[in-house]
Design a protein around this motif. Structure first.
Motif, PDB file in Angstrom:
ATOM      1  N   ALA A  57      -3.322  13.056  -3.842  1.00 59.90           N
ATOM      2  CA  ALA A  57      -3.280  14.523  -3.907  1.00 59.90           C
ATOM      3  C   ALA A  57      -1.880  15.009  -4.241  1.00 59.90           C
ATOM      4  O   ALA A  57      -1.701  15.959  -5.032  1.00 59.90           O
ATOM      5  N   LEU A  58      -0.867  14.374  -3.636  1.00 60.26           N
ATOM      6  CA  LEU A  58       0.513  14.741  -3.935  1.00 60.26           C
ATOM      7  C   LEU A  58       0.833  14.521  -5.408  1.00 60.26           C
ATOM      8  O   LEU A  58       1.456  15.376  -6.062  1.00 60.26           O
ATOM      9  N   ALA A  59       0.389  13.393  -5.942  1.00 61.78           N
ATOM     10  CA  ALA A  59       0.638  13.089  -7.353  1.00 61.78           C
ATOM     11  C   ALA A  59      -0.065  14.097  -8.259  1.00 61.78           C
ATOM     12  O   ALA A  59       0.523  14.593  -9.230  1.00 61.78           O
ATOM     13  N   ALA A  60      -1.330  14.400  -7.963  1.00 64.05           N
ATOM     14  CA  ALA A  60      -2.075  15.342  -8.788  1.00 64.05           C
ATOM     15  C   ALA A  60      -1.430  16.727  -8.786  1.00 64.05           C
ATOM     16  O   ALA A  60      -1.288  17.367  -9.837  1.00 64.05           O
ATOM     17  N   ARG A  88       0.848  -1.163   0.000  1.00 63.76           N
ATOM     18  CA  ARG A  88       0.000   0.000   0.000  1.00 63.76           C
ATOM     19  C   ARG A  88       0.892   1.223   0.000  1.00 63.76           C
ATOM     20  O   ARG A  88       1.804   1.327   0.804  1.00 63.76           O
ATOM     21  N   LEU A  89       0.585   2.125  -0.875  1.00 63.78           N
ATOM     22  CA  LEU A  89       1.466   3.245  -1.151  1.00 63.78           C
ATOM     23  C   LEU A  89       1.266   4.356  -0.133  1.00 63.78           C
ATOM     24  O   LEU A  89       0.149   4.820   0.095  1.00 63.78           O
ATOM     25  N   THR A  90       2.367   4.804   0.461  1.00 60.97           N
ATOM     26  CA  THR A  90       2.318   5.909   1.421  1.00 60.97           C
ATOM     27  C   THR A  90       2.688   7.208   0.730  1.00 60.97           C
ATOM     28  O   THR A  90       3.282   7.220  -0.353  1.00 60.97           O
ATOM     29  N   ALA A  91       2.358   8.326   1.371  1.00 60.29           N
ATOM     30  CA  ALA A  91       2.701   9.632   0.818  1.00 60.29           C
ATOM     31  C   ALA A  91       4.217   9.800   0.727  1.00 60.29           C
ATOM     32  O   ALA A  91       4.733  10.413  -0.222  1.00 60.29           O
ATOM     33  N   ARG A  92       4.930   9.250   1.710  1.00 60.42           N
ATOM     34  CA  ARG A  92       6.394   9.376   1.689  1.00 60.42           C
ATOM     35  C   ARG A  92       6.999   8.663   0.489  1.00 60.42           C
ATOM     36  O   ARG A  92       7.840   9.205  -0.226  1.00 60.42           O
ATOM     37  N   ARG A  93       6.557   7.423   0.260  1.00 57.14           N
ATOM     38  CA  ARG A  93       7.093   6.688  -0.882  1.00 57.14           C
ATOM     39  C   ARG A  93       6.632   7.302  -2.204  1.00 57.14           C
ATOM     40  O   ARG A  93       7.352   7.278  -3.198  1.00 57.14           O
ATOM     41  N   ALA A  94       5.432   7.862  -2.232  1.00 56.29           N
ATOM     42  CA  ALA A  94       4.959   8.533  -3.448  1.00 56.29           C
ATOM     43  C   ALA A  94       5.844   9.728  -3.789  1.00 56.29           C
ATOM     44  O   ALA A  94       6.209   9.947  -4.952  1.00 56.29           O
ATOM     45  N   ALA A  95       6.195  10.512  -2.761  1.00 54.30           N
ATOM     46  CA  ALA A  95       7.066  11.669  -2.988  1.00 54.30           C
ATOM     47  C   ALA A  95       8.427  11.231  -3.508  1.00 54.30           C
ATOM     48  O   ALA A  95       8.991  11.837  -4.436  1.00 54.30           O
ATOM     49  N   LEU A  96       8.971  10.167  -2.906  1.00 55.05           N
ATOM     50  CA  LEU A  96      10.260   9.656  -3.384  1.00 55.05           C
ATOM     51  C   LEU A  96      10.153   9.152  -4.818  1.00 55.05           C
ATOM     52  O   LEU A  96      11.045   9.384  -5.639  1.00 55.05           O
TER      53      LEU A  96
END
Length: 532
Positions: free
Chosen positions: A208-211, A126-134
């Motif tokens: 939201a971070l990705a968008a 499951r994808l976290t905001a931290r890993r998404a940012a990285l």
């Protein structure tokens, strides 16, 4: 008395568990899917020309890498993806290298295994905001690093870079003026990564971070384009590009180019450009051919840049751009980056057999030693420094950048793609001139023997073209930027790929350190490190 079963204890994933592979049929179905997914981004390149598709074309492949059961399997899927990309993007090389193309696809495809492993490591559920940012930083960095690696001249050069899909969109090419084609590739890879996160993340924070990241990246190109929307002008020059069409006999080709150029007499032309290999005569030793060019320069009032493909007095054949005025040869530049297999065979003692089963070079051309700007003048006698480069050299950002920094006012590319006339190659080739124009802030033209011949302004906007079914002279008026004008890319060079390499190296270091910690022996009773 009833017996209660003990509650199940939570399980921790171990490296051994992570590396368990699926059954062979399922594994190979996924890999074949990755091979097919590698072909999808190619539809965004010329000739298919679906540039919009580039912004989501990596998603199917990234999804297969993300959902792989292990990092190792994700790396293998990345390899297959890369092989599918190379096979599709460069299928037209088969006449030149024959069975060498699958070998090339396997070798270059291996670079994409790094993308596969990175996508799995950072984007697995499951994808976290931290890993998404990285992921939004590291995945594009790894992608650009792989492109930069295969762009090394000894490996062939930078063909089919992801950013080249945007060649018809000058607003997006605003990124190229800041960071070269590398920044455009990074932007496209980042948007694809963001799209995958938005599609697969469960929680709203990573979505939201990705968008937000996607909107920011998409806005950067038009913003940079707007900042350069009105470069300082300094007059204009008229350039004529001569395209004789498919003429196999070298002498007949020379005569056809001569007739077309003679038709320019009376027109206010400042420079005439012939295509690559437009003459097979060594103009230093063939007075008849040189006299014909001198007479054309005198009659038109414009110097001629001819493409010489001839055996020189010292023995080897070379390809030169030769500047001829009414007084004779003014200057010449010898091609320094030759086409692998087309103009030389790497490791010929080992790979020379390829020439027997394809149209690969029967003998190696002799490369030049350095680049320099041709000291041309316009019809009024004013200096018109020309960055003349030959065919395949339009693929190299650093060569156009060198020309701009050395004072070139116009980039001139001489080309001949008759071997690949009815393939995607001519359109892929001419697109590179648009990108070099946007990177350097210089107008660029390409004169091709058989098309496509075209002209682009200093922001990469197409001004005129003559397709592969046309012959004659394409005459175009090119607005010039002020002497000494340099884009950010001209000034800073390859900062983007070097930065991507630094990010990739750092991420690899962190990964290796994590492996070592996970495999280090622990003292009894020492708790395991929590999984990330």
């Amino acid at each position: 008395m009833s017996r209660r079963s003990a509650p199940a204890s939570p399980t921790l994933s171990t490296p051994a568990a992570e590396e368990q592979e699926p059954h062979a049929p399922h594994r190979y179905r996924a890999r074949i899917g990755a091979l097919a997914a590698g072909a999808v981004p190619v539809l965004a390149f010329p000739t298919p020309g679906q540039a919009w598709l580039a912004w989501v074309a990596l998603v199917p492949g990234l999804l297969l890498m993300q959902r792989a059961p292990s990092g190792r399997e994700a790396a293998v899927r990345g390899w297959w993806f890369g092989a599918g990309f190379i096979l599709t993007a460069m299928y037209w090389l088969v006449p030149s290298i024959g069975p060498g193309l699958p070998v090339l696809a396997v070798l270059f495809g291996a670079l994409q295994s790094a993308v596969g492993y990175t996508a799995h490591r950072l984007l697995h559920p499951r994808l976290t905001a931290r890993r998404a940012a990285l992921a939004l930083l590291v995945v594009p960095a790894v992608w650009v690093t792989t492109e930069y690696a295969r762009s090394w001249p000894a490996l062939g050069g930078p063909w089919a870079l992801l950013g080249a899909t945007q060649w018809q969109h000058p607003a997006i090419l605003g990124l190229a003026s800041a960071g070269g084609i590398w920044l455009v590739s990074a932007a496209v890879a980042a948007v694809n990564t963001g799209a995958l996160i938005a599609l697969t993340a469960v929680h709203w924070r990573p979505r939201a971070l990705a968008a937000g990241s996607v909107v920011l990246v998409l806005a950067c190109g038009p913003l940079l384009f707007a900042l350069r929307a009105a470069p300082a002008g300094d007059g204009a020059v008229t350039v004529a590009l001569v395209q004789p069409g498919i003429v196999e006999d070298p002498q007949a080709r020379f005569e056809a180019s001569t007739r077309i150029t003679a038709g320019l007499v009376g027109q206010p032309v400042d420079l005439v450009v012939w295509g690559e290999s437009s003459t097979a005569a060594d103009l230093d030793r063939d007075p008849a051919a040189l006299d014909a060019l001198r007479r054309l320069a005198a009659a038109t009032g414009a110097e001629v840049v001819a493409g010489e493909d001839a055996r020189k007095a010292d023995g080897p054949i070379s390809k030169d751009a030769v500047l001829v005025s009414p007084t004779g040869v003014v200057d010449r530049y010898r091609k320094i980056r030759l086409v692998p297999f087309g103009e030389y065979i790497p490791l010929r003692p080992v790979l020379g057999w390829i020439a027997g089963v394809s149209r690969a070079a029967g003998e190696n051309r002799a490369p030049g030693t350095s680049f320099h700007v041709l000291a041309a003048t316009d019809r009024a006698g004013a200096p018109l420094p020309v960055g003349a480069l030959i065919c395949f050299e339009s693929a190299f950002p650093d060569m156009a950048r060198t020309a701009a920094r050395d004072g070139a006012r116009v980039l001139v590319y001489q080309s001949s793609t008759s071997t690949f006339q009815h393939t995607w190659a001519p359109e892929q080739h001419v697109s590179l001139a648009a990108i070099r124009a946007a990177e350097t802030g210089r107008p660029a033209v390409q004169a091709s023997l058989t098309g496509v011949s075209a002209a682009f302004d200093a922001q990469g906007r197409e001004l005129a073209r003559l397709g592969t079914d046309g012959t004659g002279a394409l005459t175009v008026r090119l607005p010039l930027t002020a002497p000494g004008t340099l884009t950010w890319y001209d000034r800073i060079g390859d900062v983007v790929p070097l930065g991507a390499l630094a990010v990739t190296t750092g991420a690899a270091g962190v990964t290796v350190a994590g492996w070592r910690r996970s495999r280090a022996p622990r003292h009894a009773g020492q708790p395991s490190a929590p999984a990330v």
